[in-house]
Design a protein around this motif. Structure first.
Motif, PDB file in Angstrom:
ATOM      1  N   GLY A  81      -3.048   7.580   7.560  1.00 36.21           N
ATOM      2  CA  GLY A  81      -3.701   8.996   7.668  1.00 36.21           C
ATOM      3  C   GLY A  81      -3.417   9.799   6.469  1.00 36.21           C
ATOM      4  O   GLY A  81      -4.425  10.460   6.153  1.00 36.21           O
ATOM      5  N   LEU A  82      -2.136   9.949   5.998  1.00 42.21           N
ATOM      6  CA  LEU A  82      -1.994  10.805   4.863  1.00 42.21           C
ATOM      7  C   LEU A  82      -2.910  10.231   3.694  1.00 42.21           C
ATOM      8  O   LEU A  82      -3.293  10.892   2.846  1.00 42.21           O
TER       9      LEU A  82
ATOM     10  N   GLY B 138      -0.858  11.651  -0.059  1.00 42.69           N
ATOM     11  CA  GLY B 138       0.086  10.709  -0.234  1.00 42.69           C
ATOM     12  C   GLY B 138       1.398  11.278  -0.694  1.00 42.69           C
ATOM     13  O   GLY B 138       2.585  10.621  -0.137  1.00 42.69           O
ATOM     14  N   GLU B 139       1.451  12.576  -1.388  1.00 44.50           N
ATOM     15  CA  GLU B 139       2.748  13.173  -1.829  1.00 44.50           C
ATOM     16  C   GLU B 139       3.484  13.542  -0.539  1.00 44.50           C
ATOM     17  O   GLU B 139       4.750  13.811  -0.691  1.00 44.50           O
ATOM     18  N   LEU B 140       3.054  13.576   0.552  1.00 42.45           N
ATOM     19  CA  LEU B 140       3.897  13.833   1.754  1.00 42.45           C
ATOM     20  C   LEU B 140       4.560  12.834   2.504  1.00 42.45           C
ATOM     21  O   LEU B 140       5.117  13.090   3.490  1.00 42.45           O
ATOM     22  N   LYS B 141       4.244  11.541   2.032  1.00 41.78           N
ATOM     23  CA  LYS B 141       4.760  10.436   2.799  1.00 41.78           C
ATOM     24  C   LYS B 141       6.334  10.531   2.845  1.00 41.78           C
ATOM     25  O   LYS B 141       6.988  10.405   4.122  1.00 41.78           O
TER      26      LYS B 141
ATOM     27  N   ALA C 174       0.820  -1.088  -0.104  1.00 44.15           N
ATOM     28  CA  ALA C 174       0.125  -0.084  -0.112  1.00 44.15           C
ATOM     29  C   ALA C 174       0.896   1.231  -0.088  1.00 44.15           C
ATOM     30  O   ALA C 174       0.552   2.313  -0.410  1.00 44.15           O
ATOM     31  N   LEU C 175       2.073   1.162   0.471  1.00 42.64           N
ATOM     32  CA  LEU C 175       2.828   2.369   0.727  1.00 42.64           C
ATOM     33  C   LEU C 175       3.404   2.724  -0.825  1.00 42.64           C
ATOM     34  O   LEU C 175       3.885   3.953  -1.054  1.00 42.64           O
ATOM     35  N   ASN C 176       3.327   1.788  -1.625  1.00 42.48           N
ATOM     36  CA  ASN C 176       3.867   2.121  -2.988  1.00 42.48           C
ATOM     37  C   ASN C 176       2.637   2.920  -3.869  1.00 42.48           C
ATOM     38  O   ASN C 176       3.113   3.740  -4.525  1.00 42.48           O
ATOM     39  N   THR C 177       1.513   2.827  -3.625  1.00 38.03           N
ATOM     40  CA  THR C 177       0.319   3.466  -4.237  1.00 38.03           C
ATOM     41  C   THR C 177      -0.247   4.675  -3.445  1.00 38.03           C
ATOM     42  O   THR C 177      -0.757   5.499  -4.007  1.00 38.03           O
ATOM     43  N   MET C 178      -0.168   4.318  -1.985  1.00 36.51           N
ATOM     44  CA  MET C 178      -0.781   5.601  -1.112  1.00 36.51           C
ATOM     45  C   MET C 178      -2.278   5.503  -1.349  1.00 36.51           C
ATOM     46  O   MET C 178      -2.733   6.422  -1.189  1.00 36.51           O
ATOM     47  N   ASN C 179      -2.798   4.587  -1.959  1.00 39.34           N
ATOM     48  CA  ASN C 179      -4.404   4.326  -2.229  1.00 39.34           C
ATOM     49  C   ASN C 179      -4.840   3.910  -0.859  1.00 39.34           C
ATOM     50  O   ASN C 179      -4.667   2.795  -0.153  1.00 39.34           O
TER      51      ASN C 179
ATOM     52  N   LEU D  72       5.117   2.472  15.283  1.00 37.38           N
ATOM     53  CA  LEU D  72       6.683   2.401  15.067  1.00 37.38           C
ATOM     54  C   LEU D  72       6.859   1.964  13.734  1.00 37.38           C
ATOM     55  O   LEU D  72       8.074   2.244  13.164  1.00 37.38           O
ATOM     56  N   ILE D  73       5.746   1.324  12.950  1.00 39.71           N
ATOM     57  CA  ILE D  73       6.279   1.039  11.456  1.00 39.71           C
ATOM     58  C   ILE D  73       5.702   1.980  10.505  1.00 39.71           C
ATOM     59  O   ILE D  73       5.855   1.984   9.419  1.00 39.71           O
ATOM     60  N   GLY D  74       5.156   3.162  11.004  1.00 40.32           N
ATOM     61  CA  GLY D  74       4.830   4.307  10.444  1.00 40.32           C
ATOM     62  C   GLY D  74       3.454   4.075   9.941  1.00 40.32           C
ATOM     63  O   GLY D  74       2.895   5.000   8.965  1.00 40.32           O
ATOM     64  N   PHE D  75       2.653   2.971  10.328  1.00 42.02           N
ATOM     65  CA  PHE D  75       1.357   2.901   9.636  1.00 42.02           C
ATOM     66  C   PHE D  75       0.614   3.849   9.781  1.00 42.02           C
ATOM     67  O   PHE D  75      -0.439   4.430   9.012  1.00 42.02           O
TER      68      PHE D  75
END
Length: 235
Positions: free
Chosen positions: A69-70, A76-79, A39-44, A61-64
């Motif tokens: 939330g983004l 998603g561009e702020l990830k 999911a981190l690749n698409t930020m969908n 801690l894993i940034g989930f």
């Protein structure tokens, strides 16, 4: 493996290796982590897995929580920016306990401080982290704010740069007695291990604005934080 994830949130390969390790331990978080890395690749937002029942500190801690939330906000561009700036932190949790039931050197907010027997009570002039007006020359006793037993947080990511023994004690002074609330400062003192401390009362009456607060036991939970400040990127 979790430590390696925290060191670089942008490295999804580390997350996948960690996921394989979790699966080898028959831990259901392995499958969750793989879906999250995808999911981190698409930020969908629709591709982020359901986190119900998973430990909240681990999700932080894993940034989930940052990434999901983004995604839900369509930002998603702020990830990459936030993952570069995210850092381990500790969340304080308070619980009511009478001061006498909190062990000497235990982490707490309020109550009476645990200090070496020969240490003078901190004065206003020692509270040199100044917020507004200088406290130089103030000999009135400062107010005890909180203490943290460093051994209690030694195994956390946030405390990896701190000593693993001793007590960090925080005092504050604010001149409300003379109606000068802008004269305020804070002092932090690194003290020995709890077996070298005693619970102390101020040798002088604490003036208005610096009175003793009710004691509350402090417990800690690992999380992430983002830098803040009046001139920082979040202002």
């Amino acid at each position: 493996w979790l430590g390696r994830v925290v060191e670089n949130f942008l490295d999804d390969e580390v997350k996948l290796v960690y996921a394989d390790w979790l699966s080898d331990q028959s831990d259901k978080r392995g499958d969750f982590l793989r879906q999250y890395a995808t999911a981190l690749n698409t930020m969908n937002a629709d591709e982020f897995p359901d986190a119900t029942g998973l430990p909240e500190p681990w999700l932080d801690l894993i940034g989930f929580r940052i990434a999901s939330g983004l995604a839900k906000a369509g930002r998603g561009e702020l990830k990459e920016l936030l993952f570069r700036l995210a850092r381990p932190a500790l969340r304080f949790k308070r619980s009511d306990r009478k001061d006498k039931s909190i062990p000497i050197g235990g982490s707490k907010i309020g109550g009476q401080p645990d200090l070496p027997a020969d240490m003078p009570w901190p004065q206003g002039q020692q509270c040199a982290a100044i917020y507004n007006d200088d406290t130089q020359g103030v000999t009135a006793p400062a107010c005890f704010i909180a203490q943290i037993n460093l051994a209690e947080i030694a195994d956390t990511f946030a405390a990896s740069v701190m000593p693993d023994q001793g007590v960090l004690s925080v005092f504050c002074y604010q001149d409300l007695e003379e109606d000068n609330p802008d004269q305020i400062g804070v002092g932090a003192f690194l003290l020995p291990a709890p077996d070298q401390l005693t619970r102390r009362q101020s040798p002088q009456e604490l003036v208005y604005g610096n009175k003793e607060m009710p004691a509350k036991l402090l417990e800690f939970e690992q999380t992430l934080d983002l830098p803040n400040g009046y001139d920082g990127p979040w202002s």
